[in-house]
Every structure is written in C-alpha cells, then in structure tokens.
Motif scaffolding. Structure first.
Motif, short mmCIF file in Angstrom:
data_model
loop_
_atom_site.label_atom_id
_atom_site.label_comp_id
_atom_site.label_asym_id
_atom_site.label_seq_id
_atom_site.Cartn_x
_atom_site.Cartn_y
_atom_site.Cartn_z
N ARG A 50 -1.66 14.11 -3.27
CA ARG A 50 -2.08 12.94 -2.41
C ARG A 50 -2.68 11.82 -3.16
N ILE A 51 -2.59 10.52 -2.94
CA ILE A 51 -3.07 9.76 -3.72
C ILE A 51 -4.38 9.26 -2.97
N ARG A 52 -5.45 8.68 -3.91
CA ARG A 52 -6.59 8.16 -3.57
C ARG A 52 -6.25 6.78 -2.83
N ASP B 61 16.08 7.38 -9.36
CA ASP B 61 14.97 8.18 -8.58
C ASP B 61 13.49 8.45 -9.50
N LYS B 62 12.82 9.32 -9.03
CA LYS B 62 11.61 9.66 -9.51
C LYS B 62 11.62 10.38 -10.93
N PHE B 63 12.76 11.24 -11.06
CA PHE B 63 12.95 11.97 -12.20
C PHE B 63 13.39 10.65 -13.22
N GLU B 64 14.17 10.24 -12.87
CA GLU B 64 15.01 8.89 -13.92
C GLU B 64 13.70 8.18 -13.98
N ASP B 65 13.05 7.66 -13.15
CA ASP B 65 12.02 6.74 -13.41
C ASP B 65 10.83 6.86 -14.29
N SER B 66 10.55 8.55 -14.02
CA SER B 66 9.10 8.80 -14.71
C SER B 66 9.34 10.07 -15.71
N GLN C 104 6.82 7.03 2.22
CA GLN C 104 7.25 8.24 1.40
C GLN C 104 7.95 7.54 0.24
N ALA C 105 7.43 8.14 -1.21
CA ALA C 105 7.68 7.71 -2.36
C ALA C 105 8.45 8.43 -3.53
N ASP C 106 9.42 7.83 -3.88
CA ASP C 106 10.42 8.58 -4.87
C ASP C 106 11.08 7.62 -5.98
N ALA C 107 10.15 6.69 -6.19
CA ALA C 107 10.62 5.65 -7.16
C ALA C 107 11.18 4.36 -6.28
N GLY C 108 11.33 3.35 -6.90
CA GLY C 108 11.65 2.13 -6.13
C GLY C 108 11.00 1.45 -4.95
N THR C 109 9.77 1.95 -5.21
CA THR C 109 9.07 1.53 -3.88
C THR C 109 8.81 -0.07 -3.82
N ARG C 110 8.80 -0.70 -4.72
CA ARG C 110 8.32 -2.16 -4.71
C ARG C 110 9.68 -2.70 -4.08
N CYS C 111 10.76 -2.25 -4.51
CA CYS C 111 12.24 -2.89 -3.93
C CYS C 111 12.30 -2.47 -2.65
N SER D 85 2.20 9.97 0.58
CA SER D 85 3.52 9.47 0.50
C SER D 85 4.12 10.21 -0.82
N VAL D 86 3.21 10.88 -1.75
CA VAL D 86 3.88 11.62 -2.76
C VAL D 86 3.26 13.09 -2.64
N GLU D 87 3.74 14.04 -3.49
CA GLU D 87 3.26 15.31 -3.34
C GLU D 87 1.69 15.70 -3.25
N THR E 189 13.81 3.05 -19.03
CA THR E 189 13.49 1.53 -18.80
C THR E 189 13.95 1.04 -17.43
N ASP E 190 12.87 0.72 -16.91
CA ASP E 190 13.11 0.47 -15.18
C ASP E 190 12.80 -0.89 -15.23
N ILE E 191 14.12 -1.67 -14.44
CA ILE E 191 14.22 -2.79 -14.34
C ILE E 191 14.30 -3.43 -12.82
N ASN F 250 0.84 -1.15 -0.14
CA ASN F 250 -0.18 -0.22 0.23
C ASN F 250 0.94 1.17 -0.24
N MET F 251 0.59 2.18 -0.84
CA MET F 251 1.23 3.56 -0.83
C MET F 251 0.49 4.49 -0.19
N ASN F 252 0.58 5.01 1.06
CA ASN F 252 -0.08 5.89 1.70
C ASN F 252 -0.25 7.15 0.85
N ARG G 231 -5.08 -1.15 -9.11
CA ARG G 231 -4.48 -2.16 -10.09
C ARG G 231 -3.02 -2.30 -9.89
N ARG G 232 -2.29 -1.10 -9.69
CA ARG G 232 -0.64 -0.89 -9.37
C ARG G 232 -0.57 -1.82 -8.13
N SER G 233 -1.41 -1.51 -6.90
CA SER G 233 -0.89 -2.19 -5.53
C SER G 233 -1.19 -3.66 -5.68
P1 ADP Z 1 8.04 1.84 -7.98
O1 ADP Z 1 7.77 2.89 -7.01
O2 ADP Z 1 8.28 0.51 -7.68
O3 ADP Z 1 9.25 2.50 -8.83
P2 ADP Z 1 6.29 2.66 -10.20
O4 ADP Z 1 7.34 2.78 -11.25
O5 ADP Z 1 4.81 2.26 -10.56
O6 ADP Z 1 6.86 1.67 -8.92
O7 ADP Z 1 6.33 3.85 -9.59
C1 ADP Z 1 7.30 5.03 -9.56
C2 ADP Z 1 7.36 6.00 -8.73
O8 ADP Z 1 6.17 7.12 -9.19
C3 ADP Z 1 6.55 5.87 -7.25
O9 ADP Z 1 7.79 5.36 -6.37
C4 ADP Z 1 6.09 7.03 -6.93
O10 ADP Z 1 7.20 8.03 -6.48
C5 ADP Z 1 5.48 7.39 -8.15
N1 ADP Z 1 4.15 7.31 -8.35
C6 ADP Z 1 3.55 5.84 -8.66
N2 ADP Z 1 2.17 6.06 -8.46
C7 ADP Z 1 1.92 7.16 -8.17
C8 ADP Z 1 0.51 7.82 -8.14
N3 ADP Z 1 -0.66 7.38 -8.17
N4 ADP Z 1 0.51 9.27 -7.73
C9 ADP Z 1 1.77 9.93 -7.75
N5 ADP Z 1 2.97 9.25 -7.97
C10 ADP Z 1 2.96 8.12 -8.03
#
Ligand code: ADP
Length: 237
Positions: free
Chosen positions: A78-80, A165-170, A120-127, A74-76, A179-181, A69-71, A85-87
């Motif tokens: 607010r997530i619903r 990090d988030k910039f590199e990931d998204s 707190q989420a900044d990419a790489g949360t599953r790991c 955890s990101v700027e 590409t994220d692996i 669960n992503m609180n 599906r992602r979780s």
């Molecule tokens: P991971 O966190 O494992 O890298 P993702 O590639 O799906 O998984 O997500 C990358 C990052 O994008 C997350 O760590 C988070 O910072 C951000 N993110 C993911 N889903 C959301 C969302 N619904 N709203 C805002 N940011 C999100």
C-alpha cells in the motif's frame, strides 16, 4: 547478449490487453479509462469553470490543471495516500504533454481540471494517465487541435524495447541497466513530452522517437475508436 523480454513480447510490441472506454463517470464533464497490460488509469475532467482564487486567473488563456494520483491500493505494498514529490512532478508533466493540443485561448480566466487516478500500477502510469486524460478532454467537449498519445520506450542494457513493464522499469540491472523514456506525441507527429532518466546516444534516441511514433499511432486508433463508441452508445454520458 541482446536483452530478451521475460514476457515473450517482441521488442516493439505493446503490452496487452489495451482497453479504452469513454464516459465512465456520469458526474464528470468528460471521463475515460485506459488500460495497458496491468496498468489502469482513470481520468475525469471538470470545467471549464471560473478560476479561483482570482489572482491565479490568466486573462490571455485558460489554465489546464492536472492532478495525478496513484491510489494506495494500486501496487502490492500500500502507498501512503496524498500528494508526493513524484505525483506533483507527474501532474506537471501531464499538463505540459496535453497543453499544446488544447485550445485554451478560448477560455480566458477559466480553468479545466483533469483528475487522473491510477487504480492499478505496473509501470507506464504517466503515459496511461495522459492517454486517458486526452480522451476525457475530448469527451468533455474541450476544443482540441489534435489527440495526444503516450508510450514509454526503454533501453535495456543496449537494446530498445517498447512499453516497459514493472520488472523492466525498476528491476533490470544487467549491463547498462534500464532507461525509461516516456514520450507523448500528437497524431500529427508533434512531440509534446519526452523524459530521459539515463544515458543514450543521439542515434539511438532517434530510434526511440520512431518507435514511439509508430506505437502512438496504434494507441491513437484505440483512443479514437473509444470516443466513437461513446457517441454510438447514445451520447455524452
Ligand atoms: P511510471 O508509472 O510513469 O512508469 P515511475 O517510473 O515513477 O513512473 O514508476 C514506475 C512504476 O513503479 C509505477 O508504475 C509503479 O508500478 C511503481 N511505483 C512507483 N512509485 C511507487 C511507490 N511509491 N510504491 C510502490 N510502487 C511504486
């Protein structure tokens, strides 16, 4: 031109700080937190306990049930709250990443629940979640064949980099884009999970695995130390 990291890290360098702590939730049977850079995961283990409903019981072995669960905070933006599906996907992946290391055959008809919260989420949360959960399972005294460590390797255009990090990931879109692996590996080198959401050739994929193995070893040492510290601090809780 080769990709240059915006935060000044070397291509094979993990984010900092890396913090791991075991035994953070007194009510849980096992618990741990894992922070890497700005991503923070907390894991709590409850069980083994009898699986309900009865028709979900497996008489051959226990069930590892992970809930990621992503609180909302955890990101700027607010997530619903609640499952998505992602979780649901990440919960399943976490089970698959951890299962080969857990001796579930000892717990027929029972379930071990693992709750992972990303505070707190900044990419790489599953790991980060997998790293925290592996420590929490060990802390709960669930017999394990090995520790599991997890990290993401990224391909930025054509350049491989560790632990996006988030910039590199998204947000990176130059050339072939990002590409994220994510990869999870036991200490003995068995890959228990690998995901790939872009294109990469087989030679570079081998390099990805080597990079992940090397840095998972680094993460393993931190997990091991956190587990040792929890014992030195006077027991399980
Ligand atoms: P991971 O966190 O494992 O890298 P993702 O590639 O799906 O998984 O997500 C990358 C990052 O994008 C997350 O760590 C988070 O910072 C951000 N993110 C993911 N889903 C959301 C969302 N619904 N709203 C805002 N940011 C999100």
């Amino acid at each position: 031109m080769a990709y240059k990291r915006t935060d000044g890290r070397k291509n094979d360098e993990l984010r900092k700080p890396i913090l791991a702590k075991v035994g953070i939730i007194p009510n849980a049977d096992g618990s741990a937190m894992f922070q890497i850079g700005k991503t923070i995961a907390v894991a709590a283990v409850y069980g083994p306990k009898k699986m309900h409903p009865q028709h979900s019981q497996n008489p051959e072995k226990g069930t590892l049930r992970c809930t990621y669960n992503m609180n909302s905070f955890s990101v700027e933006d607010r997530i619903r709250p609640g499952p998505s599906r992602r979780s649901t996907e990440i919960s399943k992946i976490t089970e698959w990443a951890l299962e080969p290391a857990v001796m579930l055959e000892k717990y027929p008809n029972q379930v071990v629940d693992v709750y992972i919260n990303i505070i707190q989420a900044d990419a790489g949360t599953r790991c980060a979640g997998i790293n925290a959960a592996a420590m929490a399972l060990a802390h709960a005294g669930i017999p394990m064949k090995d520790m599991v460590s997890s990290v993401a390797v990224g391909k930025m255009d054509k350049t491989l980099v560790l632990d996006l990090d988030k910039f590199e990931d998204s947000e990176f879109e130059d050339g072939e884009g990002s590409t994220d692996i994510p990869v999870s590996i036991t200490h003995s080198g068995q890959i228990t999970h690998i995901q790939l959401d872009g294109k990469i050739d087989s030679e570079q994929l081998k390099e990805v695995v080597e990079m992940a193995k090397k840095s998972c070893h680094e993460i393993y040492e931190i997990q091991k130390q956190a587990l040792k510290d929890s014992i030195n601090l006077g027991g399980k809780k």
